[in-house]
Design a protein around this motif. Structure first.
Motif, PDB file in Angstrom:
ATOM      1  N   ALA A 158       0.804  -1.068  -0.039  1.00  0.00           N
ATOM      2  CA  ALA A 158       0.004   0.045   0.078  1.00  0.00           C
ATOM      3  C   ALA A 158       0.859   1.270  -0.189  1.00  0.00           C
ATOM      4  O   ALA A 158       0.556   2.155  -0.663  1.00  0.00           O
ATOM      5  CB  ALA A 158      -0.727  -0.127   1.099  1.00  0.00           C
ATOM      6  N   GLN A 180       0.788   4.421  -2.698  1.00  0.00           N
ATOM      7  CA  GLN A 180      -0.074   5.314  -1.999  1.00  0.00           C
ATOM      8  C   GLN A 180      -0.028   6.917  -2.603  1.00  0.00           C
ATOM      9  O   GLN A 180      -1.000   7.331  -2.591  1.00  0.00           O
ATOM     10  CB  GLN A 180       0.060   5.436  -0.597  1.00  0.00           C
ATOM     11  CG  GLN A 180       1.072   6.136   0.130  1.00  0.00           C
ATOM     12  CD  GLN A 180       1.331   6.008   1.672  1.00  0.00           C
ATOM     13  OE1 GLN A 180       0.646   5.434   2.338  1.00  0.00           O
ATOM     14  NE2 GLN A 180       2.527   6.451   1.898  1.00  0.00           N
ATOM     15  N   ASN A 181       1.214   7.037  -3.321  1.00  0.00           N
ATOM     16  CA  ASN A 181       1.165   8.633  -3.789  1.00  0.00           C
ATOM     17  C   ASN A 181       0.788   8.548  -5.193  1.00  0.00           C
ATOM     18  O   ASN A 181       1.216   9.358  -6.123  1.00  0.00           O
ATOM     19  CB  ASN A 181       2.455   8.919  -3.327  1.00  0.00           C
ATOM     20  CG  ASN A 181       2.417   9.369  -1.898  1.00  0.00           C
ATOM     21  OD1 ASN A 181       1.445   9.721  -1.370  1.00  0.00           O
ATOM     22  ND2 ASN A 181       3.515   9.047  -1.208  1.00  0.00           N
ATOM     23  N   LEU A 210      -5.727   1.403   0.539  1.00  0.00           N
ATOM     24  CA  LEU A 210      -5.768   2.467  -0.399  1.00  0.00           C
ATOM     25  C   LEU A 210      -7.156   3.168  -0.481  1.00  0.00           C
ATOM     26  O   LEU A 210      -7.157   4.481  -0.988  1.00  0.00           O
ATOM     27  CB  LEU A 210      -5.022   2.073  -1.698  1.00  0.00           C
ATOM     28  CG  LEU A 210      -3.622   1.798  -1.725  1.00  0.00           C
ATOM     29  CD1 LEU A 210      -3.337   1.187  -3.078  1.00  0.00           C
ATOM     30  CD2 LEU A 210      -2.655   2.844  -1.186  1.00  0.00           C
TER      31      LEU A 210
END
Ligand code: AMP
Length: 178
Positions: free
Chosen positions: A46, A50-51, A75
């Motif tokens: 994750a 995540q970005n 997420l």
């Protein structure tokens, strides 16, 4: 302290000659009985994504259905099942791919994603890349973009990465590579 990759290697069980002679099957069931390892794997994958503005995670039946939903939930995005032929109940499209002997096909619901969605494809293991390529074609055919791939295990000597890297500019993450 051991890295996540070392912990995973310790947990994976090699089963000789399954499902047929000459195959060393990477059995991930020991991971499933270790709740801490399960959440370490989920958190690790994750964090990697995540970005990256992923809109959904598509998991491939059946072992892609174990961590795929956990990563998607972590997420806060949808999970999309890609299933073997004849299993999904609504309108589907189908993609055939070559196995060592013969052919198989995968299916996805035609309304699984919004057009233009960035989809991360997940399975437990990357071998020759045929399965992940078929999944990628399904996502493209329903209007999605391949944001990347995540596997627990990659059999590097089979060079599956070469089959799929053109879909995603090399955004392929495996925790353990053999
Ligand atoms: P491939 O299409 O050759 O990349 O094969 C990947 C698919 O087959 C994944 O869904 C894996 O779960 C499964 N698979 C292939 N080889 C193995 C193996 N040695 N151990 C466990 N699963 C495997």
């Amino acid at each position: 302290m051991n890295s996540l990759s070392d912990k995973l290697k310790d947990a994976i069980r090699d089963v000789q000659d399954f499902p047929k002679k000459g195959i060393v099957f990477k059995d991930i069931t020991p991971i499933l009985s270790d709740a801490t390892l399960m959440s370490d794997i989920t958190n690790f994958l994750a964090v990697v994504y995540q970005n990256q503005e992923i809109d959904a995670i598509a998991g491939i039946e059946s072992r892609g259905f174990i961590f795929g939903p956990l990563i998607a939930q972590s997420l806060g995005i949808p999970f999309i099942p890609i299933r073997k032929s004849g299993k999904l109940p609504y309108k589907t499209i189908s993609q055939s791919y070559a196995l060592e002997y013969g052919e198989a096909s995968l299916e996805i619901h035609t309304d699984a994603i919004k057009k233009g969605s960035k989809v991360l494809i997940h399975d437990d293991l990357l071998a020759t890349g045929g399965t992940a390529s078929a999944a990628s074609e399904l996502i493209k055919r329903i209007g999605g973009k391949i944001a990347g791939y995540t596997f627990l295990i990659e059999l590097g000597f089979l060079e599956g990465r070469k089959q799929i890297q053109s879909y995603t500019e090399g955004n392929i993450h495996s925790i353990v590579v053999y």
